[in-house]
Design a protein around this motif. Structure first.
Motif, PDB file in Angstrom:
ATOM      1  N   ASP A   1       4.145  -8.114   4.444  1.00  0.00           N
ATOM      2  CA  ASP A   1       3.685  -6.813   4.948  1.00  0.00           C
ATOM      3  C   ASP A   1       4.890  -5.926   5.250  1.00  0.00           C
ATOM      4  O   ASP A   1       5.206  -5.642   6.415  1.00  0.00           O
ATOM      5  CB  ASP A   1       2.824  -6.990   6.203  1.00  0.00           C
TER       6      ASP A   1
ATOM      7  N   GLU B   1      -6.829  -5.234   8.100  1.00  0.00           N
ATOM      8  CA  GLU B   1      -5.699  -4.808   7.274  1.00  0.00           C
ATOM      9  C   GLU B   1      -4.542  -5.792   7.330  1.00  0.00           C
ATOM     10  O   GLU B   1      -3.437  -5.481   6.882  1.00  0.00           O
ATOM     11  CB  GLU B   1      -5.228  -3.420   7.713  1.00  0.00           C
TER      12      GLU B   1
ATOM     13  N   ARG C   1       0.815  -1.214   0.000  1.00  0.00           N
ATOM     14  CA  ARG C   1       0.000   0.000   0.000  1.00  0.00           C
ATOM     15  C   ARG C   1       0.849   1.264   0.000  1.00  0.00           C
ATOM     16  O   ARG C   1       0.446   2.290  -0.540  1.00  0.00           O
ATOM     17  CB  ARG C   1      -0.924  -0.008   1.228  1.00  0.00           C
TER      18      ARG C   1
ATOM     19  N   ASP D   1       5.312  -2.741   4.834  1.00  0.00           N
ATOM     20  CA  ASP D   1       4.968  -1.464   5.471  1.00  0.00           C
ATOM     21  C   ASP D   1       4.849  -1.646   6.984  1.00  0.00           C
ATOM     22  O   ASP D   1       5.338  -0.825   7.767  1.00  0.00           O
ATOM     23  CB  ASP D   1       3.650  -0.925   4.917  1.00  0.00           C
ATOM     24  N   GLY D   2       4.195  -2.721   7.391  1.00  0.00           N
ATOM     25  CA  GLY D   2       4.060  -2.985   8.815  1.00  0.00           C
ATOM     26  C   GLY D   2       5.390  -3.296   9.469  1.00  0.00           C
ATOM     27  O   GLY D   2       5.658  -2.869  10.601  1.00  0.00           O
TER      28      GLY D   2
ATOM     29  N   PRO E   1      -1.190  -4.134  12.272  1.00  0.00           N
ATOM     30  CA  PRO E   1      -2.391  -3.418  11.831  1.00  0.00           C
ATOM     31  C   PRO E   1      -3.660  -4.064  12.360  1.00  0.00           C
ATOM     32  O   PRO E   1      -3.648  -5.202  12.851  1.00  0.00           O
ATOM     33  CB  PRO E   1      -2.310  -3.504  10.304  1.00  0.00           C
TER      34      PRO E   1
ATOM     35  N   ARG F   1       7.322  -0.306  10.415  1.00  0.00           N
ATOM     36  CA  ARG F   1       6.813   0.378  11.600  1.00  0.00           C
ATOM     37  C   ARG F   1       7.304  -0.279  12.889  1.00  0.00           C
ATOM     38  O   ARG F   1       7.150   0.285  13.971  1.00  0.00           O
ATOM     39  CB  ARG F   1       5.287   0.409  11.572  1.00  0.00           C
TER      40      ARG F   1
ATOM     41  N   PRO G   1      -4.551   9.734   9.125  1.00  0.00           N
ATOM     42  CA  PRO G   1      -4.305   8.303   8.899  1.00  0.00           C
ATOM     43  C   PRO G   1      -3.408   7.657   9.944  1.00  0.00           C
ATOM     44  O   PRO G   1      -3.578   6.478  10.257  1.00  0.00           O
ATOM     45  CB  PRO G   1      -3.661   8.269   7.507  1.00  0.00           C
ATOM     46  N   GLU G   2      -2.454   8.410  10.489  1.00  0.00           N
ATOM     47  CA  GLU G   2      -1.552   7.821  11.488  1.00  0.00           C
ATOM     48  C   GLU G   2      -2.321   7.442  12.751  1.00  0.00           C
ATOM     49  O   GLU G   2      -2.161   6.341  13.295  1.00  0.00           O
ATOM     50  CB  GLU G   2      -0.431   8.800  11.828  1.00  0.00           C
TER      51      GLU G   2
ATOM     52  N   ALA H   1      -6.956   1.406  15.133  1.00  0.00           N
ATOM     53  CA  ALA H   1      -7.665   0.220  14.636  1.00  0.00           C
ATOM     54  C   ALA H   1      -7.338  -1.026  15.453  1.00  0.00           C
ATOM     55  O   ALA H   1      -8.257  -1.724  15.921  1.00  0.00           O
ATOM     56  CB  ALA H   1      -7.369   0.008  13.154  1.00  0.00           C
TER      57      ALA H   1
ATOM     58  N   ARG I   1      -4.539   4.459  11.998  1.00  0.00           N
ATOM     59  CA  ARG I   1      -3.773   3.217  11.856  1.00  0.00           C
ATOM     60  C   ARG I   1      -3.450   2.605  13.218  1.00  0.00           C
ATOM     61  O   ARG I   1      -3.450   1.379  13.380  1.00  0.00           O
ATOM     62  CB  ARG I   1      -2.490   3.514  11.084  1.00  0.00           C
ATOM     63  N   LEU I   2      -3.167   3.439  14.201  1.00  0.00           N
ATOM     64  CA  LEU I   2      -2.856   2.939  15.537  1.00  0.00           C
ATOM     65  C   LEU I   2      -4.114   2.615  16.340  1.00  0.00           C
ATOM     66  O   LEU I   2      -4.105   1.707  17.180  1.00  0.00           O
ATOM     67  CB  LEU I   2      -2.008   3.970  16.289  1.00  0.00           C
TER      68      LEU I   2
END
Length: 456
Positions: free
Chosen positions: A104, A135, A42, A106-107, A131, A110, A310-311, A317, A314-315
């Motif tokens: 993943d 997601e 993403r 992107d995850g 996530p 993080r 979005p940040e 969720a 994202r946290l």
């Protein structure tokens, strides 16, 4: 015999290191290896597939399906080294190994706040990220046709292209022991798991929270039930949802979910009958219910001061997911409640089961606290005064893992070696009756052209 020149893994590889090490392997062994991009995350990160060998039987190994479980990245590098060093694993087995470096990325990025070490429970949970359930790329809550995540679509397309005889999904357990979940039985795997675990000092988890209601195929080996419809809470706690584990079933694929622990706990290997089951269940359920209330009240104080964007979403969720399931789990585990609404009756429990439930309850609370800590930290201000309380809770609960549960760090190299050995055992056992399928990355076999990594 060729020997791989990869440096030893003393820590988990990052997303960038995975790609660089795979590219180095291809540069050294261009005839036997191929690296191609099979999708994009993403955030625009390439999803890289490293293929080794030219056999007709395909094995697909998926690393990094959960963002906070980086052991799989090290394992695919270790497997690449082993396969290239032993022609019996590719030429002799008429096999191609397809190693998806990270599902993943992107995850995983993080989680880089703790990924490089030093490895301590407090640092891990303060920087933990995974996530929200919807997601996470292995789940298909609305079926394969409705998939919107590009990572999930890339994996589904790869499964349909390769039609692998074996798929291994590489997972990690932050605190606990090692175990395997299978879509089909592989007779003999439990003995292989036991041997590898004993040699490497890895506790086997004989009653995982994840598999509480699943059939046991052998010690620390469990059969994944066929997916069924359920609400979000059931999907999160019972995997009551379609997944990429079962999607390739129509191709005759056996999927093995291989779990390797970061911090080991000896009690999860104790299969003895407990003498104080109700006392432990009462303590675990009451603790989870109390901790959930504390965290819900902290969230109520924090939420009004969080910036929109979005940040924050994202946290929030996964925080909302955890706080959704915790009350129901506490009720299910509480021996003083008769027939809690929507709950399953607990199966017969061993000491290992009780240890796993205690660890699971603490895990849910710690993950939630860590994410709340990040929400406040990222916001850059703490008008609710929540950070000191969150720090105290995280320290207290991590101390309970260390002192109450006996959690002990397992070096990365041993985690990786254990997981690699289990994958190799599954490869051997599943390969005995595997049909010939497509050839990954070769002309005429529905594979896109390889993309040089330096162009991405």
């Amino acid at each position: 015999m060729w020997r791989c020149a990869l440096p030893p893994l003393l820590r988990y590889p990052t997303v960038d290191e995975l790609g660089a090490r795979a590219a180095a392997l291809v540069a050294r062994r261009p005839r036997d290896t191929r690296l191609r991009r099979v999708g994009t995350s993403r955030a625009g990160t390439p999803l890289w597939l490293l293929s080794i060998g030219h056999g007709s039987r395909q094995a697909l190994i998926v690393a990094g399906p959960h963002a906070n479980e980086p052991v799989g990245g090290g394992t695919v590098l270790r497997l690449a080294e082993r396969v290239l060093a032993d022609p019996r694993l590719h030429e002799g087995a008429d096999a191609t190994w397809n190693l998806l470096l990270c599902l993943d990325p992107d995850g995983l990025r993080r989680n880089e706040g703790w990924l490089r070490g030093p490895y301590a429970l407090g640092g891990y949970f303060r920087h933990f990220f995974r996530p929200g359930f919807l997601e996470q790329p292995e789940w298909l809550p609305d079926g394969a046709a409705a998939v919107t995540l590009p990572e999930t679509r890339a994996l589904l397309d790869l499964q349909d292209e390769l039609r692998p005889f074996l798929q291994c999904s590489l997972h990690g357990v932050d605190v606990g022991g090692g175990f395997v979940e299978l879509t089909h039985d592989l007779p003999g795997l439990a003995q292989r798991v036991a041997h590898s675990a004993a040699r490497l000092g890895i506790p086997r988890e004989l009653g995982p929270y994840d598999t509480l209601y699943w059939p046991e195929l052998g010690p620390a080996v469990y059969r994944i039930p066929r997916p069924r419809r359920g609400d979000l809470a059931a999907a999160i706690t019972e995997a009551a949802v379609e997944s990429t584990w079962f999607h390739p079933h129509r191709h005759g694929t056996v999927t093995a979910v291989v779990e390797a622990p970061m911090w080991g706990v000896a009690a999860v290997e104790d299969g003895a009958r407990p003498i104080d089951e109700e006392t432990v269940l009462r303590m675990v359920s009451h603790t989870l219910r109390h901790d959930t209330g504390v965290l819900q009240r902290l969230l109520e104080r924090i939420r009004p001061h969080l910036p929109a964007g979005p940040e924050t979403a994202r946290l929030l969720a996964p925080v909302d997911d955890y706080l959704l399931v915790c009350p129901g789990l506490a009720d299910t585990w509480d021996p003083d409640l008769e027939d809690p609404v929507g709950a399953h009756a607990l199966p017969p429990l061993s000491t290992a089961h009780l240890a796993a439930l205690r660890i699971a309850g603490r895990r849910l609370a710690l993950r939630t606290a860590g994410l709340l800590h990040q929400l406040v930290t990222v916001a850059g201000r703490d008008p609710a005064g929540a950070l000191p309380e969150l720090d105290r809770l995280i320290d207290e609960w991590c101390d309970d893992y260390r002192d109450g549960c006996g959690a002990r760090w397992i070096p990365v190299a041993r985690q990786v070696e254990y997981q690699a050995r289990v994958v190799l055992a599954a490869f051997e056992l599943a390969g005995r009756h595997a049909p010939a399928c497509s050839r990954s990355g070769e002309a005429g076999w529905n594979a896109g052209a390889a993309v040089p990594i330096h162009r991405e």
